[in-house]
Design a protein around this motif. Structure first.
Motif, mmCIF file in Angstrom:
data_model
loop_
_atom_site.group_PDB
_atom_site.id
_atom_site.type_symbol
_atom_site.label_atom_id
_atom_site.label_comp_id
_atom_site.label_asym_id
_atom_site.label_seq_id
_atom_site.Cartn_x
_atom_site.Cartn_y
_atom_site.Cartn_z
ATOM 1 N N SER A 1 -16.820 -21.706 2.532
ATOM 2 C CA SER A 1 -15.371 -21.635 2.672
ATOM 3 C C SER A 1 -14.867 -20.321 2.089
ATOM 4 C CB SER A 1 -14.743 -22.815 1.946
ATOM 5 O OG SER A 1 -13.348 -22.724 1.994
ATOM 6 N N THR A 2 -13.859 -19.758 2.690
ATOM 7 C CA THR A 2 -13.320 -18.483 2.215
ATOM 8 C C THR A 2 -12.048 -18.652 1.408
ATOM 9 O OG1 THR A 2 -12.074 -18.196 4.250
ATOM 10 C CG2 THR A 2 -14.278 -17.210 4.156
ATOM 11 N N SER A 3 -11.586 -19.865 1.262
ATOM 12 C CA SER A 3 -10.385 -20.082 0.461
ATOM 13 C C SER A 3 -10.535 -21.396 -0.298
ATOM 14 C CB SER A 3 -9.138 -20.111 1.342
ATOM 15 O OG SER A 3 -9.204 -21.201 2.227
ATOM 16 N N GLY A 4 -9.735 -21.531 -1.307
ATOM 17 C CA GLY A 4 -9.790 -22.740 -2.104
ATOM 18 C C GLY A 4 -8.693 -22.749 -3.138
ATOM 19 N N VAL A 5 -8.764 -23.744 -4.000
ATOM 20 C CA VAL A 5 -7.755 -23.908 -5.037
ATOM 21 C C VAL A 5 -8.448 -23.841 -6.384
ATOM 22 C CG1 VAL A 5 -6.051 -25.481 -6.010
ATOM 23 C CG2 VAL A 5 -6.316 -25.324 -3.537
ATOM 24 N N ILE A 6 -7.917 -23.035 -7.278
ATOM 25 C CA ILE A 6 -8.423 -22.938 -8.648
ATOM 26 C C ILE A 6 -7.515 -23.797 -9.520
ATOM 27 C CG2 ILE A 6 -8.915 -21.403 -10.576
ATOM 28 C CD1 ILE A 6 -9.152 -19.116 -8.525
ATOM 29 N N PRO A 7 -8.064 -24.818 -10.188
ATOM 30 C CA PRO A 7 -7.208 -25.636 -11.065
ATOM 31 C C PRO A 7 -6.584 -24.760 -12.157
ATOM 32 C CG PRO A 7 -9.406 -26.599 -10.851
ATOM 33 C CD PRO A 7 -9.454 -25.256 -10.215
ATOM 34 N N TYR A 43 -18.705 -18.095 -8.792
ATOM 35 C CA TYR A 43 -18.597 -17.066 -7.762
ATOM 36 C C TYR A 43 -19.857 -16.199 -7.742
ATOM 37 C CZ TYR A 43 -16.892 -13.265 -4.935
ATOM 38 O OH TYR A 43 -16.765 -12.334 -3.953
ATOM 39 N N SER A 44 -20.335 -15.808 -8.917
ATOM 40 C CA SER A 44 -21.564 -15.001 -8.994
ATOM 41 C C SER A 44 -22.749 -15.764 -8.428
ATOM 42 C CB SER A 44 -21.853 -14.617 -10.446
ATOM 43 O OG SER A 44 -20.844 -13.794 -10.939
ATOM 44 N N TYR A 45 -22.828 -17.056 -8.722
ATOM 45 C CA TYR A 45 -23.908 -17.889 -8.190
ATOM 46 C C TYR A 45 -23.830 -17.938 -6.668
ATOM 47 C CZ TYR A 45 -26.753 -21.883 -6.975
ATOM 48 O OH TYR A 45 -27.680 -22.698 -6.387
ATOM 49 N N TRP A 46 -22.641 -18.092 -6.123
ATOM 50 C CA TRP A 46 -22.472 -18.132 -4.673
ATOM 51 C C TRP A 46 -22.934 -16.820 -4.038
ATOM 52 C CZ3 TRP A 46 -19.940 -15.388 -0.944
ATOM 53 C CH2 TRP A 46 -19.846 -15.996 0.306
ATOM 54 N N ASP A 57 -19.716 -11.000 2.359
ATOM 55 C CA ASP A 57 -18.738 -10.090 1.773
ATOM 56 C C ASP A 57 -18.427 -10.622 0.377
ATOM 57 O OD1 ASP A 57 -16.730 -8.355 1.140
ATOM 58 O OD2 ASP A 57 -15.322 -9.100 2.644
ATOM 59 N N CYS A 58 -18.800 -9.880 -0.646
ATOM 60 C CA CYS A 58 -18.604 -10.359 -2.023
ATOM 61 C C CYS A 58 -17.284 -9.909 -2.631
ATOM 62 C CB CYS A 58 -19.756 -9.897 -2.913
ATOM 63 S SG CYS A 58 -21.177 -10.971 -2.789
ATOM 64 N N THR A 59 -16.384 -9.401 -1.820
ATOM 65 C CA THR A 59 -15.073 -9.070 -2.369
ATOM 66 C C THR A 59 -14.287 -10.356 -2.540
ATOM 67 O OG1 THR A 59 -14.151 -8.734 -0.168
ATOM 68 C CG2 THR A 59 -15.025 -6.795 -1.298
ATOM 69 N N ARG A 60 -13.379 -10.341 -3.459
ATOM 70 C CA ARG A 60 -12.565 -11.533 -3.699
ATOM 71 C C ARG A 60 -11.159 -11.113 -4.072
ATOM 72 N NH1 ARG A 60 -11.695 -12.312 -8.980
ATOM 73 N NH2 ARG A 60 -13.017 -11.206 -10.420
ATOM 74 N N SER A 61 -10.236 -12.005 -3.846
ATOM 75 C CA SER A 61 -8.858 -11.763 -4.263
ATOM 76 C C SER A 61 -8.205 -13.112 -4.510
ATOM 77 C CB SER A 61 -8.085 -10.976 -3.199
ATOM 78 O OG SER A 61 -7.978 -11.742 -2.020
ATOM 79 N N GLU A 62 -7.410 -13.156 -5.517
ATOM 80 C CA GLU A 62 -6.683 -14.379 -5.855
ATOM 81 C C GLU A 62 -5.197 -14.103 -5.659
ATOM 82 O OE1 GLU A 62 -10.494 -14.166 -7.532
ATOM 83 O OE2 GLU A 62 -8.840 -12.958 -8.295
ATOM 84 N N SER A 63 -4.515 -15.078 -5.102
ATOM 85 C CA SER A 63 -3.076 -14.916 -4.874
ATOM 86 C C SER A 63 -2.413 -16.283 -4.846
ATOM 87 C CB SER A 63 -2.829 -14.181 -3.554
ATOM 88 O OG SER A 63 -3.341 -14.935 -2.480
ATOM 89 N N LEU A 64 -1.106 -16.263 -4.966
ATOM 90 C CA LEU A 64 -0.317 -17.483 -4.839
ATOM 91 C C LEU A 64 0.234 -17.545 -3.422
ATOM 92 C CD1 LEU A 64 1.708 -17.320 -8.173
ATOM 93 C CD2 LEU A 64 -0.222 -18.794 -7.645
ATOM 94 N N PRO A 65 0.182 -18.710 -2.786
ATOM 95 C CA PRO A 65 0.667 -18.793 -1.407
ATOM 96 C C PRO A 65 2.145 -18.439 -1.271
ATOM 97 C CG PRO A 65 -0.240 -20.905 -2.144
ATOM 98 C CD PRO A 65 -0.342 -19.954 -3.280
ATOM 99 N N SER A 66 2.933 -18.725 -2.274
ATOM 100 C CA SER A 66 4.379 -18.494 -2.169
ATOM 101 C C SER A 66 4.836 -17.189 -2.817
ATOM 102 C CB SER A 66 5.130 -19.657 -2.817
ATOM 103 O OG SER A 66 4.789 -19.732 -4.188
ATOM 104 N N GLN A 67 3.901 -16.375 -3.285
ATOM 105 C CA GLN A 67 4.279 -15.153 -3.997
ATOM 106 C C GLN A 67 4.722 -14.059 -3.030
ATOM 107 O OE1 GLN A 67 1.124 -13.383 -6.266
ATOM 108 N NE2 GLN A 67 2.366 -11.662 -6.920
#
Length: 123
Positions: A1-7, A43-46, A57-67
């Protein structure tokens, strides 16, 4: 999966507008505290597990959906000057003056920074 939710828990302070200027450009950013999370390890394990995948593609970015990364706030209804209209902007573009228009606009508009803060937990 390329997206998810971080608690996470929201620790963002209340927004206090700077109303000295009639119009203010508000730029937002996101500050995530991963000190209590196993997110980086997972993430490193993945990435390690999929290291032979040619399309990985090992790039990553975190964002808020409503930001919204930037917005223009008009504090007094009807206080927008005529030179801030869509017509003025397009007229400046037609005459190749958009650089000067943007410079003029940013010199007259107030600026404010707002940071969303979150403390993240284990996945």
């Amino acid at each position: 999966s390329t997206s998810g939710v971080i608690p996470s828990t929201d620790c963002t302070p209340s927004f206090v507008p700077q109303t000295q200027a009639r119009q203010t450009q508000i730029d937002t950013s996101l500050d995530l505290d991963f000190s209590r999370s196993n997110y980086y390890d997972r993430y490193s394990y993945w990435c390690f597990f999929h290291r032979y995948d040619l399309h990985q593609d090992c790039t990553r970015s975190e964002s808020l959906p409503s930001q919204a990364t930037s917005c223009l706030a008009v504090w007094l209804p009807g206080s927008t000057p005529c030179w801030m209209s869509h017509a003025s902007y397009w007229l400046a573009n037609i005459f190749l003056m958009s650089f000067f228009y943007r410079w003029f606009l940013q010199a007259r508009v107030g600026r404010q920074q707002y940071t969303y803060s979150k403390v993240c937990y284990d996945l």
